[in-house]
Every structure is written in structure tokens, then in C-alpha cells.
Design a protein around this motif. Structure first.
Motif, PDB file in Angstrom:
ATOM      1  N   PHE A  23      -9.077  -2.358   9.913  1.00 37.14           N
ATOM      2  CA  PHE A  23      -7.596  -1.977   9.117  1.00 37.14           C
ATOM      3  C   PHE A  23      -7.486  -0.630   9.083  1.00 37.14           C
ATOM      4  O   PHE A  23      -6.496   0.086   9.298  1.00 37.14           O
ATOM      5  N   ILE A  24      -8.591   0.319   8.907  1.00 32.33           N
ATOM      6  CA  ILE A  24      -8.507   1.640   8.901  1.00 32.33           C
ATOM      7  C   ILE A  24      -8.155   1.898  10.337  1.00 32.33           C
ATOM      8  O   ILE A  24      -7.036   3.025  10.509  1.00 32.33           O
ATOM      9  N   THR A  25      -8.638   1.430  11.250  1.00 31.62           N
ATOM     10  CA  THR A  25      -8.092   1.731  12.811  1.00 31.62           C
ATOM     11  C   THR A  25      -6.664   1.378  12.927  1.00 31.62           C
ATOM     12  O   THR A  25      -5.771   2.202  13.408  1.00 31.62           O
ATOM     13  N   TRP A  26      -6.255   0.379  12.138  1.00 33.17           N
ATOM     14  CA  TRP A  26      -4.740   0.063  12.407  1.00 33.17           C
ATOM     15  C   TRP A  26      -3.934   1.006  11.743  1.00 33.17           C
ATOM     16  O   TRP A  26      -2.826   1.490  12.244  1.00 33.17           O
ATOM     17  N   LEU A  27      -4.210   1.484  10.366  1.00 32.75           N
ATOM     18  CA  LEU A  27      -3.498   2.665   9.771  1.00 32.75           C
ATOM     19  C   LEU A  27      -3.683   4.056  10.435  1.00 32.75           C
ATOM     20  O   LEU A  27      -2.757   4.577  10.291  1.00 32.75           O
ATOM     21  N   LYS A  28      -4.701   4.181  11.198  1.00 30.95           N
ATOM     22  CA  LYS A  28      -4.560   5.492  12.080  1.00 30.95           C
ATOM     23  C   LYS A  28      -3.549   5.326  13.098  1.00 30.95           C
ATOM     24  O   LYS A  28      -3.027   6.251  13.228  1.00 30.95           O
ATOM     25  N   GLN A  29      -3.432   4.021  13.678  1.00 30.18           N
ATOM     26  CA  GLN A  29      -2.455   3.839  14.849  1.00 30.18           C
ATOM     27  C   GLN A  29      -1.276   4.068  14.357  1.00 30.18           C
ATOM     28  O   GLN A  29      -0.350   4.590  14.870  1.00 30.18           O
ATOM     29  N   LYS A  30      -1.043   3.811  13.023  1.00 28.67           N
ATOM     30  CA  LYS A  30       0.300   4.000  12.427  1.00 28.67           C
ATOM     31  C   LYS A  30       0.576   5.492  11.885  1.00 28.67           C
ATOM     32  O   LYS A  30       1.596   5.858  11.474  1.00 28.67           O
ATOM     33  N   GLY A  31      -0.529   6.117  11.904  1.00 28.73           N
ATOM     34  CA  GLY A  31      -0.327   7.775  11.496  1.00 28.73           C
ATOM     35  C   GLY A  31      -0.416   7.633  10.065  1.00 28.73           C
ATOM     36  O   GLY A  31       0.004   8.893   9.581  1.00 28.73           O
ATOM     37  N   LEU A  32      -1.020   6.717   9.266  1.00 26.66           N
ATOM     38  CA  LEU A  32      -0.772   6.993   7.867  1.00 26.66           C
ATOM     39  C   LEU A  32      -1.941   7.576   7.291  1.00 26.66           C
ATOM     40  O   LEU A  32      -2.096   8.160   6.337  1.00 26.66           O
ATOM     41  N   VAL A  33      -3.050   7.697   8.073  1.00 24.23           N
ATOM     42  CA  VAL A  33      -4.420   8.452   7.700  1.00 24.23           C
ATOM     43  C   VAL A  33      -5.104   8.860   9.149  1.00 24.23           C
ATOM     44  O   VAL A  33      -4.590   8.537  10.036  1.00 24.23           O
ATOM     45  N   ILE A  34      -5.826   9.960   8.749  1.00 23.27           N
ATOM     46  CA  ILE A  34      -6.454  10.491   9.855  1.00 23.27           C
ATOM     47  C   ILE A  34      -7.586   9.936  10.387  1.00 23.27           C
ATOM     48  O   ILE A  34      -8.463   9.748   9.691  1.00 23.27           O
ATOM     49  N   ILE A  69       0.906  -1.219   0.113  1.00 19.63           N
ATOM     50  CA  ILE A  69      -0.051  -0.017   0.056  1.00 19.63           C
ATOM     51  C   ILE A  69       0.828   1.137   0.054  1.00 19.63           C
ATOM     52  O   ILE A  69       1.762   1.537   0.787  1.00 19.63           O
ATOM     53  N   VAL A  70       0.665   1.890  -1.114  1.00 22.09           N
ATOM     54  CA  VAL A  70       1.998   3.130  -1.227  1.00 22.09           C
ATOM     55  C   VAL A  70       1.246   4.245  -1.150  1.00 22.09           C
ATOM     56  O   VAL A  70       2.099   5.339  -1.137  1.00 22.09           O
ATOM     57  N   GLY A  71       0.120   4.872  -1.007  1.00 22.54           N
ATOM     58  CA  GLY A  71      -0.380   6.059  -0.932  1.00 22.54           C
ATOM     59  C   GLY A  71      -2.107   6.110  -0.730  1.00 22.54           C
ATOM     60  O   GLY A  71      -2.634   5.061  -0.691  1.00 22.54           O
ATOM     61  N   LEU A  72      -2.415   7.372  -0.747  1.00 24.44           N
ATOM     62  CA  LEU A  72      -3.733   7.524  -0.305  1.00 24.44           C
ATOM     63  C   LEU A  72      -4.226   8.656  -1.327  1.00 24.44           C
ATOM     64  O   LEU A  72      -3.670   9.648  -1.803  1.00 24.44           O
ATOM     65  N   ALA A  73      -5.658   8.425  -2.035  1.00 26.49           N
ATOM     66  CA  ALA A  73      -6.217   9.216  -2.802  1.00 26.49           C
ATOM     67  C   ALA A  73      -7.621   9.607  -2.444  1.00 26.49           C
ATOM     68  O   ALA A  73      -8.207   8.917  -1.396  1.00 26.49           O
ATOM     69  N   ARG A  74      -8.277  10.574  -2.989  1.00 28.85           N
ATOM     70  CA  ARG A  74      -9.614  11.048  -2.630  1.00 28.85           C
ATOM     71  C   ARG A  74     -10.625  11.018  -3.982  1.00 28.85           C
ATOM     72  O   ARG A  74     -10.079  11.530  -4.901  1.00 28.85           O
ATOM     73  N   VAL A  75     -11.816  10.455  -3.757  1.00 34.00           N
ATOM     74  CA  VAL A  75     -12.637  10.525  -4.416  1.00 34.00           C
ATOM     75  C   VAL A  75     -13.216  11.884  -4.897  1.00 34.00           C
ATOM     76  O   VAL A  75     -13.894  12.488  -3.962  1.00 34.00           O
ATOM     77  N   ILE A  76     -12.895  12.502  -6.208  1.00 31.50           N
ATOM     78  CA  ILE A  76     -13.411  13.937  -6.231  1.00 31.50           C
ATOM     79  C   ILE A  76     -14.843  13.972  -7.164  1.00 31.50           C
ATOM     80  O   ILE A  76     -15.229  15.015  -7.392  1.00 31.50           O
ATOM     81  N   GLY A  77     -15.443  13.000  -7.235  1.00 27.52           N
ATOM     82  CA  GLY A  77     -16.636  13.107  -8.060  1.00 27.52           C
ATOM     83  C   GLY A  77     -17.428  11.542  -8.134  1.00 27.52           C
ATOM     84  O   GLY A  77     -16.766  10.617  -8.059  1.00 27.52           O
ATOM     85  N   ASN A  78     -18.801  11.421  -7.711  1.00 30.33           N
ATOM     86  CA  ASN A  78     -19.469  10.069  -7.979  1.00 30.33           C
ATOM     87  C   ASN A  78     -18.956   9.327  -9.275  1.00 30.33           C
ATOM     88  O   ASN A  78     -18.587   9.876 -10.200  1.00 30.33           O
ATOM     89  N   SER A  79     -18.777   8.145  -8.726  1.00 36.24           N
ATOM     90  CA  SER A  79     -18.302   7.062  -9.905  1.00 36.24           C
ATOM     91  C   SER A  79     -19.502   7.298 -11.052  1.00 36.24           C
ATOM     92  O   SER A  79     -20.742   7.542 -10.703  1.00 36.24           O
ATOM     93  N   ARG A  80     -19.104   6.905 -12.173  1.00 35.97           N
ATOM     94  CA  ARG A  80     -20.004   7.028 -13.255  1.00 35.97           C
ATOM     95  C   ARG A  80     -19.812   6.000 -14.524  1.00 35.97           C
ATOM     96  O   ARG A  80     -18.604   5.494 -14.444  1.00 35.97           O
ATOM     97  N   PRO A  81     -20.818   5.674 -15.289  1.00 37.97           N
ATOM     98  CA  PRO A  81     -20.384   4.577 -16.231  1.00 37.97           C
ATOM     99  C   PRO A  81     -19.413   5.309 -17.485  1.00 37.97           C
ATOM    100  O   PRO A  81     -19.530   6.243 -17.545  1.00 37.97           O
ATOM    101  N   ASP A  82     -18.454   4.367 -17.914  1.00 39.02           N
ATOM    102  CA  ASP A  82     -17.723   4.597 -19.027  1.00 39.02           C
ATOM    103  C   ASP A  82     -18.479   4.677 -19.961  1.00 39.02           C
ATOM    104  O   ASP A  82     -18.894   3.805 -20.714  1.00 39.02           O
ATOM    105  N   PRO A  83     -18.555   5.760 -20.770  1.00 37.93           N
ATOM    106  CA  PRO A  83     -19.007   6.060 -22.252  1.00 37.93           C
ATOM    107  C   PRO A  83     -18.575   5.200 -23.268  1.00 37.93           C
ATOM    108  O   PRO A  83     -19.188   5.163 -24.035  1.00 37.93           O
ATOM    109  N   ALA A  84     -17.273   4.889 -22.898  1.00 41.83           N
ATOM    110  CA  ALA A  84     -16.587   3.948 -24.146  1.00 41.83           C
ATOM    111  C   ALA A  84     -16.777   2.724 -23.941  1.00 41.83           C
ATOM    112  O   ALA A  84     -16.661   2.060 -24.758  1.00 41.83           O
ATOM    113  N   ASP A  85     -17.278   2.368 -22.868  1.00 45.77           N
ATOM    114  CA  ASP A  85     -17.376   0.726 -22.547  1.00 45.77           C
ATOM    115  C   ASP A  85     -18.606   0.486 -21.656  1.00 45.77           C
ATOM    116  O   ASP A  85     -18.462   0.463 -20.512  1.00 45.77           O
TER     117      ASP A  85
END
Length: 135
Positions: A124-135, A58-74
DNA sequence: GCCAACGTTGGC
DNA sequence: GCCAACGTTGGC
């Protein structure tokens, strides 16, 4: 706010690519079960980025910036827009470390090796919080 | 690079 | 709808 985990092959698209671009449209997910997970993604959710080659970690964290949507191409595929949040400090949390802890055997990362997008269980999130990786 | 574990496809 | 053959993912 929900935590998900998304796998990527770093040879194709790595956390470094995401950091450089700042944001990306996460696509190419066609597996029906993974599509179900994608459909549940809402703006503000968090996504752990996992490298599925090399170190398998697990190498990093991203944030969802818009609701997911169907792929117009597929018709079978869904998309979601992600924004780079942070790269975790090394050493990363490796798959082998998660396995060895024995506490997360119900986590799809362990239980269902080929699923590419999944929800992350609360302990698992609790575990990551304890490690200071997520808030 | 190998292969186990799964998913998908297509013939019947 | 079953299942054999094939393709893909991902850990090692």
C-alpha cells in the motif's frame, strides 16, 4: 521507519485541526489490539490520517515525534505525540477506492473495519509512492 | 438514522 | 469460563 494508519472522526478531530495545531497527543485508544499497535510506534514513524465519517478517506500524513507511552490518566489507554506533516491534495484516497483496487484485501482498513489504529502493509505504501503522496 | 460487526461487561 | 445483553464503531 514504519507506516501506520489512524482513524479519526473529523467532527471530533480532523486533519484541519491537526494542521492548525501543528502537533497533538493522540489519545483515547483503549481497544487492546489497537493499544498493541500504539505500543509499537516509535519516533520517526509515519501515520496516515483517515477520516472515518463523511467521505471515509485518507486525508493526510503525520509524523511520530516521540515514542508512545501509557496514558497517565487511564491504565487501559496509550498515547503518542504526532506532528502534522501534510494534508493530501483532493480528491482523497477513499475507502471505496482502496476496496475497489482489490489489491489490499489483507489491509486491516478493509479486513477489520472497526480497528482504529493499524500498521500499513508495504504494497500500500508503494502504491501511495506511485501516486506521489508519500516519499 | 440505521444497522452489521464487533467489543465489553457482568451474572451465573 | 461461558454467554447474553449491552455498547460502540463506522459504512452506508
Amino acid at each position: 521507519m514504519t507506516y501506520f494508519l489512524a482513524k479519526t472522526d473529523p467532527d471530533t478531530y480532523s486533519i484541519e485541526n491537526l494542521k492548525r495545531e501543528g502537533a497533538t497527543t493522540w489519545n483515547g485508544v483503549r481497544n487492546p489490539q489497537a493499544v498493541q499497535v500504539l505500543k509499537a510506534m516509535k519516533k520517526g514513524d509515519r501515520v496516515l490520517i483517515y477520516h472515518s465519517q463523511g467521505q471515509s478517506a485518507i486525508v493526510g500524513l503525520a509524523r511520530v515525534i516521540g515514542n508512545s507511552r501509557p496514558d497517565p490518566a487511564d491504565a487501559k489507554s496509550w498515547l503518542v505525540d504526532l506532528k502534522f506533516q501534510k494534508k493530501f491534495p483532493e480528491p482523497y484516497i477513499t475507502l471505496s477506492e482502496v476496496k475497489q483496487s482489490k489489491k489490499f484485501d489483507a489491509f486491516a482498513l478493509i479486513k477489520q473495519g472497526r480497528l482504529s489504529i493499524m500498521e500499513v502493509p508495504a504494497p500500500f505504501i508503494t502504491w501511495l509512492k506511485q501516486k506521489g503522496l508519500v516519499i
